[in-house]
Every structure is written in structure tokens, then in C-alpha cells.
Design a protein around this motif. Structure first.
Motif, PDB file in Angstrom:
ATOM      1  N   LEU A 167      -1.024   4.729   3.761  1.00 54.43           N
ATOM      2  CA  LEU A 167      -1.483   4.078   4.827  1.00 54.43           C
ATOM      3  C   LEU A 167      -3.199   4.885   5.390  1.00 54.43           C
ATOM      4  N   THR A 180       0.984  -1.327  -0.412  1.00 51.27           N
ATOM      5  CA  THR A 180      -0.279  -0.371   0.118  1.00 51.27           C
ATOM      6  C   THR A 180       0.778   1.479  -0.054  1.00 51.27           C
ATOM      7  N   LEU A 206      -5.838   4.654   3.108  1.00 46.03           N
ATOM      8  CA  LEU A 206      -6.335   2.942   2.855  1.00 46.03           C
ATOM      9  C   LEU A 206      -7.124   2.739   3.968  1.00 46.03           C
ATOM     10  N   ARG A 207      -7.097   3.323   5.264  1.00 49.64           N
ATOM     11  CA  ARG A 207      -7.867   3.809   6.816  1.00 49.64           C
ATOM     12  C   ARG A 207      -8.979   4.934   5.985  1.00 49.64           C
ATOM     13  N   ALA A 228      -6.610  -0.943   7.176  1.00 44.16           N
ATOM     14  CA  ALA A 228      -5.684  -0.724   7.371  1.00 44.16           C
ATOM     15  C   ALA A 228      -5.616  -0.262   9.274  1.00 44.16           C
TER      16      ALA A 228
END
Length: 914
Positions: free
Chosen positions: A98, A95, A101-102, A109
Motif C-alpha cells: 500500500l 496490492t 501504491l501511495r 491508495a
């Protein structure tokens, strides 16, 4: 971090060595581009069956990613249940951001963050993990952390190139120009990623600079170009290849989850441009018959100004451009990156579409600096108004050079403060100028004591000098030998005693970003070489004065290079065309630099004679020459040897002879250096019609005289020809009677030949007296084991009127009335306006003219031409009438100028001559 370093990390990660890699710094294009470039290289280094790739930023992989990371969930740990069994194959999860992604999938995540804190469990479950995050993970952390810099996307330039690739322009060639350091190669790599996602466009071939440290630069190879384009055409129009004699083989690969698929790979017997033209024509015809519009094929070539120095690159690009009229019909477009419009291509070359990066440089650099200043990795915190001032100062100082801007940011990050040099008002002239000032600052000389540990600074400085003295870089083993080689008596060693210890200091030192270091996790002898990340940085280091000349410096490290890596000293190693290609390729140049420095700095005669003798030994022993000529063909990334390397080494020797730096008596008559590359091999070319012998002094223009460098003369004078009998050697000599005017000899027995050879055996005294060549006697000589060769003996004729060609001695040194000097910027003749040249190549040709006119008064050094200029007024002051100047090429408004710079030499430091 480079893609190659990423591959090295992964190879170690699959065996349990730091299986978690965190990419810190700003989120965005930098990490994403690095991961995409790295992933594209995995198939070349790791068998596809060994690892699966799962992109966590792709929503389509969420379900599989959650399954793979399930062992790190809180519910599993709390219930004490057994986690799912580890998969049979290793899986790499990636990724780039991050935080993003969270925002998209918080549970996934959270699992990623937990896995980062459990490095041991990551390997146990056959995983490897790459995570982009703003800051490094909290300690203790057992993985690897790499800082990734922000890459300026240059949106306007990207949009311009993308629109051109979509045929928004009638021009099928786009030339992107910019000065060194303007970010051309970074833009080229970014363009490759943008066009990969562009519908209707396919990048069929790319020759682009690596991110850092690519020795020699990119080069266009005919077979590679043809195969790359054929692979693309084979996917949508295989019949176009079949119609021109290509065949296909089916390869089996495993990708993704391991599903086997068949891949048709074209096999081409003769991958030439002629073959490619026919295939492109067939592809266009097939598309017309189908009534469809095939993808536009884009060829991307970076550093075209450097490609001109490579014979094959120049030939391929020139020939390709001669078919420009067919590009539109073939659906072919050519994207070129160059410092300036190329010279040497067809004079009516198709360059009407041009993108100059200087047009948007200030805005792009300002945005780049402001964005990077917000990076938490910077060791300095600036208020908003201070950031604007720093960004404005960087824009002013770097003058459109992205690498200068990146350098100032690196200084801020390393020193924790804004360098005072940034507030100077004048722009920096070149990358070399910037690095020449920045490196001493980074090495602590302007920061005061205590900024860095002394040993870290010592080791960092020496590593820079060692890496800068080679063109190709050193392997870890070569670096270790040079670092520990037995020194000349009395040398001190205040830094680390081994390269292994020094390497750790370099990694944590202030110049880490300037050095390319292979990753030790890749194996016992990791791939790659230790080198400076940019040629301009290497040039600056070579010109930099060492903080302690007893410890390191460019000249001292060259001496250690020769002592450690060659058999010219007892502590060295034998010539080896497999593991010692660097020494074979670069030792002649290293010796020449040592001899030049010893002569210029006035070293004692014994020291100068030592190194002159080593060069004579190199040339006369023939072991070096034979090792070069018999070397196996280079593998991918290897240093090339062969005839080109031998010619280059002998050319260095000839230069030293021409400039009087090497005494002719040191070399025997049989060790004659060769200047140009042989134009043909004597055995492969039919001789011209027979001609009658000439008198010892033939009439000018009556016959063509031999010239050192012609194929026939090279073959005879280097002694490379061997014969099985005396009669065969005599027959070979008879061919010279049919080609060149032969001088009569009283003792002519018919088996030997005397001819006049231009440039042969000249000394500085010969040149000053007007000689441009000498007579040479060639006769058969036995060499043992039933073999014969041609012996070479100089025949001295002192009367210059008995020589067919000669020059008027004239004035030994130019004065300011010379046609090049009088139009130089800085000339003491103020009534003459400096001449502005349209291209850098035109300015270089003027310096070449001066060099040809006065070869003994000029010498190339570190990108400039040193020249001794005769100034009569100095004699009136009882001074030496010649003074040394440097001629440098500089960019200016409207083109380039030659600037003359006064060199202030210490009269006690040695003879003031080149």
C-alpha cells in the motif's frame, strides 16, 4: 499463510465472510510472491467466471480500479449521491504494498485505505480486497489479518540460475545443493517467478515442495511431466504433437473482464517419455526449418534426495538423464535441487555445473535477519548495535540453515525477547536439534509462569504431539475425534475438552507458525490437513518429553489415534477407504511404535499384550488388508493406499516378529507378514521350465529355493488367491512343483506341496540357533460359497542340518571390532580415525550393513540406528556385557561421519534390549 489458505479465504470472502484480507509485515518479495502463487491456483478452485482479478500495482488497471472503488470516495459520501451500481461479477483487488501504491497513485491508495475501514460495504459492492501493509489496520477491524514473513531473495543465487537458464553455460543440468533447512525449496519457488518473467525461457514443468506441510513431498509422475511439456509445445509448435498422434480439443475460458477465448488443449493417448522424446525432436526440427530459436524449456525438480525413495520418480529422472546428450538439440534444461549429489542416477550423470548454497549462506542469512529485525511486528525493539550482535549470533548458531534463522526470529516475535540459547557459541547441528530445544522454550518452560495462559500452552503442546505422530496429517474431523476420544481410566484433561476450543488457543499461541491449519472459512470440512510445517519439526516433537505425560505425549497420542480412528476399539470407527484413508495407511506403524515404546519403557505385561493383540487382530481379521487393496484410486492430494500400503503394514509386523517384539504364537500360520514388494504377479508371468523334485535336503545351489517376498510366495502365503473348485487350486499348486524344489512327504497325495521358504516363520530363538527359514505345507482348503484357497501350515524340522540354508549362530551382538563400529566417531578405539563418507547415502549403506549383520541387536528409531554392543570389560565389573548406543549420521568437513552416542538407560526402566 499458504496459497491454499488464500484460496480458502477467498471462497468465504465471495459469500461475505471477511472480504478484506490485510497482509502485514515488511513490504517486498514475501507478499508479492504469496499473491502470485495464490492467484495461479485460483483457476483450480474457483470457476473463472466467478471472480475478476485486478492488480492495483499495475498502472494499466488504475482507471478500472478507481471506478470500482468510487463508492468509497469522500465526494460521493459528502454529496449524498447514489454510488455507481454494483457490478454483476465479483472482483478481487490486490496490492502487495500500500505504501508503494501511495507513492505512485495517492488518490487510488486513499480509496483502498477507506475500503479497508468499510468491510461491510466492500461485500455489498461485490468486491474482495487484499492489501499488503506494514502494520495491521486500526481497531475495530472486521477483516482478516495475516503476518507474512520476509523472504530473502538470495540475489546472487537467483542471478546464477537465471544466467544458466539463458544458456550462459554449456551444461544443460544445474544441481543446486544445500543441507536441510538451507532454503532450497524457497529458492526453487522464487526461481519459478523469476524465470516466468525471463524472455526466451519457459518453465515447462515444476515439482517443488509446497511452502509448508506438504505430506510426502513432491513426486515426479511420468504422465504429469509429459502433459505439462506437451501443453507448452502445443502453443508454439502444435504440428510436433500432431505428428506423433496427439489431437487437440478447444476449450472455452473466461478471463479478465470475461472475454471468452478459445484454448487448444492437446489430448495424448499414451503420455510416456518415449512420446515426449519424439515431440521434442520434432519441435527442434520444426525450429530449424523455420530458422527461429524457440524458448528454452526448463524442468524444475525439487528434493531429488527424497525423490530417490519414490520408485516412479527415480525411474523417470534416471531415464530422462540418459538422454542428456540430446538436451542441447531439444532446447531442454533440467534444474535439480538436492541435499547432496544424487546417488542412484547414471554413474556418469551430468553434474559438472553445481551451485552450493553454503557458499553464500552466511551473507544471505545475515541480511535476512537484519531486515527482519526491523519488522514492526516484532514484539521486541533493539538498538542498531544490538541488531548487529543478534544477527551475528544467528549466523553463527544456524550454520547455513535458513529455517533455524527463521525459527529464532519466530521465538523473538512470540516471546518478546531474545532467547538466551542464541548466545551459545557452538553451531546447531541440525534442524531437529534446533526444534528440540526451541519448542520447549516456545511452550513457556523457560519463560517462567505467566508468559502465556496455561490453557493456551496445554492445547498448543497437545496439538503438536497429535500432528507429529502422523506422516500425512489429520483432517479437522479426525483431529476432533482424536482430541475427544474416551481415554484410558485415570487420565486427566487439563486443557480444552474439544478441538474446536483448542484450535482457537493454538491460533493465538506461541507455536502457531509450526502448525498447518486448514481455514474453516473454506467450508464445513475445509480442505487440507493439520500437520507440522516441516518434517524436522515433527521429528523433534516426537522425541520431546511432554510437560505432563498424563495429559499428552507422542506415545499417548498414538494410543488415542488407534482408539479414535480404527475399529480395533469399541469407541473407534469402521475402516473406510474414502474418509478414513489416514487410518488405513498409518495404523500398523502406529501400533508398532506403541509396542516398541511399551517394550523399551518396561510397561506392564498386560499393557504390552493389549497392543500386541490389537496388531494381531489387525493382521488376522483381513478387513484392514481388504480395505487397503480394494480402495479406490486416490484423488489429487489423497493418501495412497492399495498394495503398497498393505505391504508396508505387513512389513511392520514382520519387523516386530524379527526383533522378538511380537510373539509368533499371536499370529496363526495363515497370517504371514510379507517383507518385500512382490516382484511380479503369478498369473501374468510364465513359469520356468519344469524341474525334477528334490529330496527334503537338496544339494546347495542345485535349485533356487523360495524366498518370502517373491511374487508367487506372496500370493500363496497371504491367502489372497481364490479358486472356484478344488481341482483349480490343485492345478495352481502343481505350478510350484515346476518352479521350486519340493520336499518329499510320506503322506503325499499329489494334491499338496511341501517346500522350504527362506525367512518364513522365524522367531528370535530360531535365528539365534542358526535357522533362516522353515518348511511349509500348502494344501487346498474350502472357504465357503463354493470357493477354495491355499491353506498354509508350518512344518517344523528341528534338525538344522536338514535345512538347505542356515547361518552360523556366531556372536549375538557386535563389538567395537566390527568394520562399521570401529570407524565411527566416538568409538572407544582411538587408534582408528573416523571414516568420512562422500555422501549421506554411503553412510546410510554402512548402517544398513550393520543392520543386516545383526538384525536382532539393531533397530531404526527416529532417524538413528540403535545397537547393542558387546563390551567384555563390563562383565569384569559384574555389569551386563551389552550396552546400548545410537549411531547417527552427521555432516562434517568433506562429507559425512557416523557418530556413536552412548545411551544412558535406567536399569529399572525395563530390559535393556531393542
Amino acid at each position: 499463510m499458504r496459497p491454499q489458505d488464500f484460496v480458502g479465504w477467498l471462497q468465504g470472502a465471495l459469500t461475505g465472510t471477511r472480504p478484506v484480507l490485510c497482509l502485514t509485515g515488511l513490504a517486498g518479495l514475501g507478499k508479492r510472491q504469496l499473491l502470485r502463487e495464490a492467484a495461479s491456483q485460483l483457476g483450480h478452485h474457483i470457476r473463472p467466471v466467478e471472480v475478476d482479478l485486478v492488480w492495483l500495482d499495475d498502472p494499466g488497471t488504475d482507471e478500472r480500479a478507481l471506478s470500482l472503488l468510487a463508492p468509497f470516495g469522500e465526494a460521493v459520501a459528502a454529496a449524498g449521491t447514489q454510488p455507481p451500481p454494483a457490478p454483476r461479477r465479483s472482483t478481487l483487488l490486490l496490492t502487495a504494498d500500500l505504501d508503494a501504491l501511495r507513492d505512485r497513485n495517492p488518490p487510488l491508495a486513499d480509496l483502498v485505505a477507506r475500503a479497508v475501514r468499510s468491510v461491510t460495504d466492500v461485500h455489498r459492492h461485490r468486491l474482495a480486497l487484499v492489501v499488503g501493509m506494514a502494520q495491521r489496520p486500526a481497531e475495530p477491524f472486521q477483516g482478516r489479518v495475516e503476518q507474512v514473513g520476509f523472504i530473502q531473495p538470495r540475489t546472487a543465487a537467483l542471478d546464477h540460475v537465471t544466467a544458466w537458464a539463458r544458456h550462459d553455460s554449456a551444461q544443460d543440468v544445474l544441481l543446486v545443493t544445500g543441507r536441510p533447512g538451507a532454503g532450497k525449496s524457497t529458492l526453487a519457488r522464487t526461481v519459478l517467478h523469476r524465470l516466468a518473467d525471463e524472455a526466451g525461457v519457459t518453465v515447462a514443468y515444476a515439482s517443488v515442495w509446497d511452502q509448508v506441510g506438504q505430506a510426502g513431498g513432491p513426486a515426479v509422475r511420468e504422465s504429469e511431466l509429459v502433459h505439462a511439456v506437451a501443453d507448452v509445445i502445443g502453443r508454439d509448435a502444435p504440428e510436433a504433437l500432431l505428428a506423433h498422434g496427439a489431437t487437440f480439443i478447444k476449450l472455452t475460458q473466461q478471463v479478465g473482464s470475461g472475454t471468452a477465448i478459445g484454448v487448444n488443449k492437446p489430448v495424448i493417448a499414451t503420455p510416456t517419455l518415449g512420446f515426449l522424446y519424439g515431440v521434442l525432436e520434432a519441435r527442434a526440427r520444426i525450429a530449424r526449418e523455420r530458422g527461429d530459436e524457440p524458448d528454452t524449456l526448463v524442468l524444475v525438480v525439487d528434493a531429488v534426495d527424497d525423490q530417490r525413495r519414490d520408485a516412479e520418480s527415480l525411474r523417470v529422472l534416471t531415464e530422462l538423464l540418459t538422454r542428456y546428450a540430446d538436451f542441447a538439440r531439444w532446447g531442454l534444461r533440467l534444474l535439480l535441487f538436492s541435499q547432496y549429489p544424487p546417488v542412484g542416477f547414471p554413474p556418469d550423470g551430468p553434474y559438472p555445473r553445481r551451485l552450493d548454497l553454503a557458499d553464500s549462506a552466511d551473507a544471505d542469512i545475515g541480511e535476512y535477519v537484519l531486515t527482519a529485525l526491523t519488522d514492526p511486528a516484532l514484539a521486541v525493539r533493539l538498538p542498531a548495535e544490538r541488531m548487529d550482535a543478534v544477527a551475528a549470533a544467528v549466523v553463527r548458531r544456524c550454520a547455513g540453515q535458513f529455517l533455524v534463522a527463521a525459527g529464532y526470529l519466530a521465538e523473538i516475535r512470540a516471546a518478546g525477547q531474545v532467547p538466551a540459547d542464541l548466545w551459545r557459541s557452538e553451531p546447531i547441528g541440525s534442524l531437529v536439534d534446533y526444534y528440540h530445544g526451541a519448542l520447549p522454550r516456545l511452550l513457556g518452560r523457560d519463560l517462567g509462569p505467566g508468559a502465556w495462559p496455561e490453557r493456551v500452552l496445554r492445547d498448543s503442546e497437545r496439538a503438536l504431539f497429535i500432528a507429529a505422530t502422523t506422516r500425512h496429517g489429520l483432517t479437522e474431523a479426525e483431529m476432533s475425534r482424536v482430541w475427544t476420544v474416551a481415554d484410558e481410566p485415570g487420565r486427566s484433561r487439563p486443557g480444552s475438552q474439544t478441538w474446536r476450543g483448542a484450535r482457537e488457543n493454538v491460533l493465538r499461541g506461541p507455536v502457531r507458525e509450526y502448525l498447518v491449519l486448514p481455514d474453516p472459512a473454506a467450508g464445513a470440512e475445509p480442505a487440507g490437513r493439520v500437520m507440522l510445517f516441516h518434517p524436522a519439526a515433527a521429528a523433534a516433537v516426537r522425541a520431546m518429553a511432554a510437560s505432563d505425560s498424563e495429559w499428552t505425549g507422542a506415545d499417548l497420542e498414538r494410543r488415542r489415534f488407534v482408539r479414535a480412528l480404527t475399529p480395533l476399539f469399541p469407541e473407534g470407527v469402521e475402516w473406510d477407504a474414502r474418509t478414513g484413508r489416514l487410518a488405513l495407511a498409518e495404523t500398523p506403524a502406529q501400533l508398532a511404535e506403541i509396542i516398541d515404546a511399551a517394550a523399551e519403557l518396561g510397561h506392564d505385561d498386560e499393557d504390552l499384550a493389549l497392543w500386541q493383540g490389537r496388531l494381531a487382530l489387525l493382521v488376522e481379521s483381513w478387513e484392514w488388508l481388504e480395505a487397503c487393496l480394494l480402495a479406490p484410486a486416490p484423488a489429487a492430494g489423497d493418501i495412497p493406499l492399495g498394495l503398497d500400503a498393505a505391504i508396508a503394514g505387513l512389513t511392520v509386523t514382520q519387523r516386530l516378529l524379527d526383533t522378538g517384539r511380537l510373539a509368533p504364537g499371536l499370529l496363526s500360520a495363515r497370517s504371514v507378514p510379507v517383507l518385500p514388494r512382490p516382484s511380479r504377479v503369478i498369473a501374468s508371468a510364465p513359469p520356468p521350465p519344469p524341474v525334477e523334485e528334490s529330496a527334503e535336503t537338496p544339494a546347495p545351489g542345485q535349485r533356487r529355493y523360495a524366498v518370502l517376498g517373491q511374487g508367487e510366495i506372496v500370493a500363496f502365503l497371504t491367502g489372497e488367491l481364490r479358486y472356484t473348485s478344488r481341482a483349480e487350486a490343485v492345478a495352481s499348486l502343481q505350478r510350484l512343483r515346476e518352479v521350486y524344489p519340493i520336499a518329499r512327504r510320506e503322506d503325499d497325495d499329489g494334491d499338496s506341496v511341501r517346500l522350504w521358504v527362506k525367512w518364513f516363520g522365524l522367531t528370535i530363538q530360531d535365528w539365534e540357533a542358526g535357522f533362516v527359514g522353515h518348511y511349509v505345507d500348502l494344501e487346498p482348503e474350502p472357504v465357503g460359497a463354493g470357493q477354495w484357497r491355499i491353506g498354509v501350515h508350518k512344518h517344523r524340522v528341528d534338525r538344522i542340518d536338514r535345512h538347505p540354508e542356515r547361518r552360523s549362530p556366531g556372536q549375538a551382538h557386535p563389538n567395537w571390532g566390527h568394520r562399521v563400529l570401529r570407524r565411527a566417531l566416538g568409538s572407544p578405539r582411538p587408534q582408528q580415525r573416523p571414516q568420512i563418507f562422500a555422501t549421506r547415502a554411503e553412510a546410510e549403506s554402512q548402517l544398513d550393513t550393520l543392520r543386516e549383520d545383526y538384525p536382532l541387536s539393531t533397530a531404526w528409531r527416529a532417524g538413528r540406528l540403535g545397537v547393542l554392543v558387546y563390551e567384555g570389560w563390563r562383565r569384569e565389573r559384574s555389569e551386563k556385557p551389552t550396552h546400548q548406543y545410537s549411531l547417527r549420521i552427521e555432516a562434517t568437513v568433506g562429507g559425512y561421519v557416523v557418530r556413536a552416542v552412548d545411551e544412558d538407560f535406567d536399569p529399572e526402566g525395563g530390559p535393556d534390549e531393542l
